[in-house]
Design an enzyme around this catalytic site. Structure first.
Site, PDB file in Angstrom:
ATOM      1  N   TRP A 175      -6.201   8.344   3.968  1.00  0.00           N
ATOM      2  CA  TRP A 175      -6.053   8.624   2.527  1.00  0.00           C
ATOM      3  C   TRP A 175      -5.988   7.331   1.728  1.00  0.00           C
ATOM      4  O   TRP A 175      -6.136   7.342   0.524  1.00  0.00           O
ATOM      5  CB  TRP A 175      -4.795   9.471   2.268  1.00  0.00           C
ATOM      6  N   ASP A 176      -5.789   6.213   2.426  1.00  0.00           N
ATOM      7  CA  ASP A 176      -5.749   4.901   1.773  1.00  0.00           C
ATOM      8  C   ASP A 176      -6.930   4.737   0.811  1.00  0.00           C
ATOM      9  O   ASP A 176      -6.790   4.215  -0.288  1.00  0.00           O
ATOM     10  CB  ASP A 176      -5.841   3.765   2.818  1.00  0.00           C
ATOM     11  N   GLU A 204       6.190   9.304   7.046  1.00  0.00           N
ATOM     12  CA  GLU A 204       5.935   9.775   8.421  1.00  0.00           C
ATOM     13  C   GLU A 204       7.161   9.663   9.328  1.00  0.00           C
ATOM     14  O   GLU A 204       7.055   9.959  10.524  1.00  0.00           O
ATOM     15  CB  GLU A 204       4.754   8.996   9.007  1.00  0.00           C
ATOM     16  N   LYS A 238       9.904   6.181   5.222  1.00  0.00           N
ATOM     17  CA  LYS A 238       8.949   5.131   5.606  1.00  0.00           C
ATOM     18  C   LYS A 238       8.255   4.563   4.361  1.00  0.00           C
ATOM     19  O   LYS A 238       8.002   3.377   4.262  1.00  0.00           O
ATOM     20  CB  LYS A 238       7.897   5.715   6.557  1.00  0.00           C
ATOM     21  N   GLN A 239       7.902   5.453   3.445  1.00  0.00           N
ATOM     22  CA  GLN A 239       7.130   4.997   2.291  1.00  0.00           C
ATOM     23  C   GLN A 239       7.236   5.998   1.151  1.00  0.00           C
ATOM     24  O   GLN A 239       7.709   7.112   1.345  1.00  0.00           O
ATOM     25  CB  GLN A 239       5.670   4.806   2.660  1.00  0.00           C
TER      26      GLN A 239
HETATM   27  C1  BGC Z   1       0.850   4.828   6.937  1.00  0.00           C
HETATM   28  C2  BGC Z   1      -0.223   5.747   6.412  1.00  0.00           C
HETATM   29  C3  BGC Z   1      -1.508   4.971   6.276  1.00  0.00           C
HETATM   30  C4  BGC Z   1      -1.889   4.309   7.576  1.00  0.00           C
HETATM   31  C5  BGC Z   1      -3.102   3.425   7.448  1.00  0.00           C
HETATM   32  C6  BGC Z   1       0.373   4.233   8.253  1.00  0.00           C
HETATM   33  O1  BGC Z   1       1.341   3.346   8.731  1.00  0.00           O
HETATM   34  O2  BGC Z   1       2.044   5.538   7.125  1.00  0.00           O
HETATM   35  O3  BGC Z   1       0.168   6.270   5.152  1.00  0.00           O
HETATM   36  O4  BGC Z   1      -2.515   5.832   5.868  1.00  0.00           O
HETATM   37  O5  BGC Z   1      -0.829   3.503   8.026  1.00  0.00           O
HETATM   38  O6  BGC Z   1      -2.904   2.423   6.501  1.00  0.00           O
END
Ligand code: BGC
Length: 768
Positions: free
Chosen positions: A336-337, A475, A587-588
């Site tokens: 999704w980035d 996550e 996490k984010q």
């Molecule tokens: C993040 C995801 C991201 C992926 C690739 C993961 O660590 O939690 O949101 O899409 O890294 O950058």
């Protein structure tokens, strides 16, 4: 005549690395990658001692994936060969840039010209000095062409030099089809994609060509007696072709030869001049100029350099991997980035690139439909990680920080990606008004993802719609129910699918008739979608104004992250997987991401309350996290905090203090740098009838200037807080609406529109 080794003189465009530092070498190579969205070449030293040297000049080729049945991931990127290998000996002694080689090596990334050059003086064993310069580009004008130059000047006497040029890594992951002196054709083992490379290399002494000894495919040697002051020039051009058709390799080899011949006919000077001119165009459409804060200026330049390097508007079958074409991490997979962190930049400054990236998702619709069906739902559920075909490529397992094997659930449970893609399609449509794209591709993505969510939501006895068992952006918490981000985006997706259906039916009824018939979407089905959307649980508590990040989240252990300030590892490593899952530590950005993407769906009070609650609970264990926090902080008038997030996002790749970035640039974090500056601090947003700006700049910024495109128009905006004014110039296109601080203006071609800002954008920080 152009001096090939000329570079920009303004320091703000240069990223210079001195010497050789084994600890930092891999990070430097990542940062100094040259890339054009098709080819990416890491910034390895120009000279190596021999094969197996520590610093491979790795080349990545967009879309070159192989399938790995039974492997840890079903699809992996196959690295291309290192075509920059050069071995130099002087009086029989090797000359190389490595620790202890005694040279003053300097490597410069010239971001303005999209080129990497090196320079050093190298003392030789027989008491001479070699003055060495090198240059490399991958052409932004002809994306299949790479070019390398090396210049050697001998000082202090005469000597015998040998220069050997070869390719390394030809045997990595390929089956060989053809190997000639100047042409190679390979196929990936399982996916049977063709890679063809044609190359020409030559060497001159003071302009006179020296004959080469052919030592094998792509392997040449020149031996020269060099006298004091002689200029020895080595040049190599490669043409690289990827062909996904599995029928024959003939087309790829023919195209590689033709591309090479054309590039050689133009010659190095023209190749480099054209490349620089193409970069100039890109900069003119995207450069962000910040007065008063050189560090922020450098952060933006570095981010824009890599963003402009990552995309290819001419190839709608590939997307950008999480590390773009700069490193191995995540095997080149797309997340999704791309849609959430990169597309805003491309949509507003390079719509052709944005379109190509969305076309990749259109081509992946078949795989997304198959994934939804295989899990018992309708419509399109996009892969969490995808490579070329759009199929799910998330690895099944990985080794956690505690060395235990962990099952990866994102490939089945992290489903918000489908709504994220629909969101990006709609933003692109609003920003460009690209009717062909909407009718031919975008509408189908919106409808099929909307249909997925309509089937995914279960309406339960409480008469509310629920989405159970998902992973949100955070996550650290898996298998949760009613993730606020997922639910809000799903609702948004369903409603915009309905809006798309209504728009098509009204404006292009024939298109709608054909599309709805092909997709078997009936009016009755559409009528149920709105019921599903309005029934969806939001997790919003009316009293506290807080979203519960998911059902039960607010009852979890509340851990004070401030107590862990100064930690050097992510919070899941500190607390362990089990404890973190039972805590509120994130996490984010998750609810904060929802606030950033759908600000119009929440009141200012909700925005403020949720940011205040979730920000201190976020461990920023993902490089994506700070972008969302920066955008929301800026919208709340907290410009200094937004600037801190901007710097931190940039530092992930730009500062040497972070973990080694050998695995590549965190391209989403770099997209985030642009987002914080433009969507956050300049306050740019899309309206149906134009663009809106709500500037609030940090105190150090004397001005912020940037270009932006909207529906075929090119605008340039200058925010001048010192004089409390905003200037907007329409450089191309017809009059349009521009909303500044909530007031509508009409922007017309001609002299810039000057708008007095109600208060200095600096003041709002003080007030806030
Ligand atoms: C993040 C995801 C991201 C992926 C690739 C993961 O660590 O939690 O949101 O899409 O890294 O950058």
């Amino acid at each position: 005549m152009t001096d090939l080794f000329d570079q920009t003189t303004e320091p703000a465009w240069l990223l210079t690395e001195h010497g050789y530092d084994p600890l930092r070498q891999s990070s430097r190579e990542t940062r100094q990658t040259v890339s054009n969205g098709f080819l990416g070449v890491r910034g390895a030293a120009a000279l190596t001692r021999g094969s197996g040297a520590a610093a491979p000049g790795r080349t990545f080729i967009a879309g070159l994936f192989d399938t790995m049945p039974g492997g840890s991931s079903p699809s992996v990127r196959v690295p291309g060969p290192d075509w920059l290998r050069v071995r130099l000996t002087c009086g029989g002694e090797p000359v190389a840039h490595d620790p202890g080689a005694g040279s003053d090596h300097k490597m410069v990334l010239d971001m303005r010209h999209g080129q990497v050059s090196t320079a050093c003086r190298h003392p030789t064993a027989d008491g001479l000095q070699l003055d060495l310069k090198s240059l490399r580009i991958v052409s932004l004008k002809q994306r299949r062409i790479g070019f390398q130059a090396l210049q050697i000047k001998v000082e202090g006497g005469a000597t015998e030099l040998t220069l050997e040029a070869n390719f390394e890594g030809l045997d990595l992951g390929f089956c060989e089809e053809t190997q000639e002196q100047n042409l190679g054709v390979w196929r990936t083992r399982a996916s049977r994609k063709t890679l063809a490379i044609a190359s020409r290399a030559w060497l001159t002494v003071d302009g006179r060509t020296v004959d080469a000894e052919a030592l094998g495919p792509f392997h040449w040697r020149w031996t020269v007696k060099a006298l004091e002051g002689h200029l020895i020039d080595f040049r190599r051009i490669v043409a690289v072709v990827r062909d996904d058709e599995i029928v024959s390799t003939a087309r790829a080899s023919r195209e590689a030869r033709v591309e090479l011949a054309a590039a050689c006919a133009r010659g190095p000077e023209t190749l480099v001049t054209e490349h620089i001119a193409t970069w100039d165009e890109r900069w003119s459409s995207s450069d962000v100029v910040i007065e008063g804060d050189p560090a922020a200026q450098q952060a933006l330049r570095f981010a824009l350099y890599h963003l402009n390097s990552a995309a290819n508007p001419d190839d709608g079958t590939v997307s950008i991997g999480a590390r773009a074409l700069t490193g191995d991490d995540y095997q080149g997979h797309t997340f999704w980035d791309t849609e959430i962190f990169l597309l805003p930049f491309y949509t507003f400054t390079w719509p052709e690139a944005a379109r190509a990236l969305l076309m990749y998702r259109f081509h992946g619709l078949g795989a997304a439909r198959a994934k939804a069906t295989s899990m018992g739902w309708s419509g399109a559920l996009y892969a969490w990680e995808s490579a070329d075909s759009g199929e799910e490529t998330t690895p099944a397992q990985w080794i956690g920080p505690d060395r235990r094997v962990v099952t990866i659930l994102t490939g089945t449970l992290e489903q918000h990606v489908s709504a994220d893609i629909a969101y990006a399609v709609w933003q692109y449509w609003l920003a460009t008004g690209d009717v062909d794209f909407l009718c031919d591709a975008g509408a189908e993505i919106l409808l099929e993802t909307g249909r997925f969510w309509a089937s995914r939501v279960s309406i339960e006895p409480d008469r509310r719609g629920h989405i159970r068992n998902v992973i949100g952006p955070d996550e650290y918490h898996e298998g949760v129910d009613d993730n606020a981000y997922t639910n809000a985006m799903a609702r948004w997706n369903i409603r915009h699918a309905l809006e798309t259906a209504a728009l098509l039916a009204k404006r292009w009824p024939m298109v709608w008739a054909r599309l709805s018939a092909r997709l078997a979407i009936t009016d009755e089905a559409l009528a149920t979608w709105e019921d599903v959307a309005s029934s969806l649980a939001t997790g919003l508590d009316a009293e506290s104004q807080l979203f519960a990040q998911f059902d039960g989240y607010l009852d979890l252990e509340d851990i004070d992250l401030a107590a862990y300030a100064g930690r050097s590892v992510p919070m899941d490593v500190v607390l362990g997987r089990d404890r973190i899952a039972q805590s509120q530590v994130l996490k984010q950005a998750d609810v904060v991401a929802l606030l950033a993407l759908l600000p119009e769906t929440v009141s200012p009070e909700i925005l403020e309350a949720n940011f205040a609650y979730y920000e201190p609970r976020c461990g920023h264990g993902s490089s994506l996290s700070r972008a969302m926090h920066g955008v929301v902080a800026a919208r709340l008038g907290q410009a200094e905090k937004a600037l801190t997030y901007l710097r931190q996002s940039s530092d992930i790749d730009l500062a040497d203090t972070h973990v080694a970035i050998a695995g590549g640039i965190h391209i989403a974090a770099q997209g985030g740098v642009w987002m914080i500056a433009i969507l956050g601090l300049a306050g740019l947003s899309l309206r149906e009838d134009g663009l809106a700006l709500e500037p609030r700049l940090p105190a150090a910024w004397h001005s912020l200037a940037f270009p932006v495109q909207w529906q075929g128009r090119q605008l340039r905006v200058l925010i001048d807080p010192v004089n409390s004014r905003l200037e907007a110039r329409l450089e191309a296109g017809s009059p349009m609406g521009l909303w500044v601080e909530g007031h509508r203006h009409v922007l017309e071609p001609g002299p810039p529109l000057c708008i007095a800002l109600s208060a200095s954008p600096h003041d709002c920080e003080m007030a806030g």
